[in-house]
Enzyme design. Structure first.
Site, PDB file in Angstrom:
ATOM      1  N   CYS A 174     -51.597  11.866  -9.581  1.00  0.00           N
ATOM      2  CA  CYS A 174     -52.241  11.943  -8.273  1.00  0.00           C
ATOM      3  C   CYS A 174     -51.197  12.174  -7.185  1.00  0.00           C
ATOM      4  CB  CYS A 174     -53.034  10.665  -8.001  1.00  0.00           C
ATOM      5  SG  CYS A 174     -53.778  10.597  -6.365  1.00  0.00           S
TER       6      CYS A 174
ATOM      7  N   CYS B  17     -51.778  10.242  -3.941  1.00  0.00           N
ATOM      8  CA  CYS B  17     -51.508   8.806  -4.049  1.00  0.00           C
ATOM      9  C   CYS B  17     -50.017   8.511  -3.938  1.00  0.00           C
ATOM     10  CB  CYS B  17     -52.021   8.274  -5.387  1.00  0.00           C
ATOM     11  SG  CYS B  17     -53.756   8.558  -5.721  1.00  0.00           S
ATOM     12  N   ASP B  18     -49.196   9.343  -4.579  1.00  0.00           N
ATOM     13  CA  ASP B  18     -47.783   9.014  -4.771  1.00  0.00           C
ATOM     14  C   ASP B  18     -46.819   9.986  -4.119  1.00  0.00           C
ATOM     15  OD1 ASP B  18     -48.624   6.881  -6.406  1.00  0.00           O
ATOM     16  OD2 ASP B  18     -48.749   8.199  -8.142  1.00  0.00           O
TER      17      ASP B  18
END
Length: 306
Positions: A133, A136-137
């Site tokens: 993701c 997300c990161d």
């Protein structure tokens, strides 16, 4: 065990849409969600193809609005993981950890889970450079070199998102052309930070405390290629979250739930919507449509219209 008219398993776009339509039909509606509402759509940086937003909208924003709308209509959300299903004459019982939830009708909207590469180093460095993701990161890789693996829309969108942070983004694809839409391919080709590596697959992920190097094999028989990078973002497809239903519903060879055009599964009173069902297109817009159809058909089922 509390009884509900409609129990929806999964709080992504299909489940939230089903909840909205179920509540508007005045059904006592519960969404059972394992983690957080929004599903994979909530991890998408920008949704540029959802109608009504000329400049696009971020996945988190869109899902937040859907969740607020559902809850404003009285839909309740219960956080638990579905483990099994039991059918009774008066409905279906959803089994979670230590509890039972009964619904007169049930909609399965559990979506999919990203596939893993299955190569040495992947599990070892998961969370330490290996991610599924980018939104997300991505911020953890500011001014670093990263690799994005895949050739579809998700890979292209992930790569473009990573240009906000990374110094260099390598897109690794096993073939010599991408499956992503033409407009995304054009954006990739035009971006100065992105380099496309054709006919390559990840052979091994190496490093110390964190990812340091990705070893690539050539699908045409050429020599291996080592890329010094701090992150690997994997976008090589998804698998349906349907294993717990294998003994209850008819699934296809890949595990997707088979439905008719009314979203009805092989078990009366159980419907499926979104990415978890067999469908030619898996997008937010199709998931939302599936959810609406499933809820309307569930309401008809409960009203004795079959």
């Amino acid at each position: 065990m509390k009884d509900w008219d409609l129990v929806i398993v999964g709080g992504g776009p299909a489940g939230l849409s089903a909840g909205i339509y179920g509540a508007r039909a005045r059904l006592r509606t519960l969404i059972v969600e394992k983690l957080a509402c929004g599903g994979q759509a909530a991890t998408t940086h920008r949704t540029g193809d959802y109608p009504g937003f000329a400049r696009g909208i971020t996945g988190p924003e869109l899902m937040e609005q859907m969740e607020k709308q559902a809850q404003s209509l009285g839909v309740q959300v219960h956080y638990a993981e579905a483990k099994d299903l039991r059918s009774e004459s008066s409905g279906h019982v959803l089994l979670t950890d230590g509890e039972e939830i009964k619904g007169k009708a049930l909609i399965i909207a559990t979506g999919t889970t990203p596939n893993a590469l299955g190569v040495p180093g992947e599990d070892e460095f998961r969370g330490r450079g290996v991610s599924y993701c980018a939104t997300c990161d991505g911020a953890f890789f500011r001014d670093k070199d990263v690799v994005v693996v895949g050739g579809g829309n998700s890979a292209a969108e992930g790569a473009l998102f990573m240009t906000r942070f990374a110094r260099k983004v390598y897109v690794v694809h096993r073939r010599d052309r991408l499956r992503a839409t033409k407009i995304l391919q054009e954006h990739l080709a035009a971006h100065s930070k992105i380099e496309l590596l054709w006919n390559k697959v990840v052979k091994e992920i190496q490093g110390g405390a964190f990812v340091e190097r990705i070893l690539l094999a050539d699908t045409k028989g050429g020599p291996d290629l080592a890329i010094d990078a701090s992150g690997v973002f994997v976008y090589i497809g998804n698998s349906p979250n349907s294993g717990w239903l294998r003994s209850h519903l008819e699934l296809d060879e890949r595990g997707y739930i088979i439905t008719d055009e009314r979203m009805q599964t092989s078990l009366p009173g159980v419907f499926a919507a979104g990415d978890v069902r067999r469908t030619p297109l898996r997008q937010v817009v199709t998931a939302v449509a599936d959810g609406a159809v499933a809820a309307v058909e569930a309401d008809s089922f409960l009203g004795g219209i079959v």
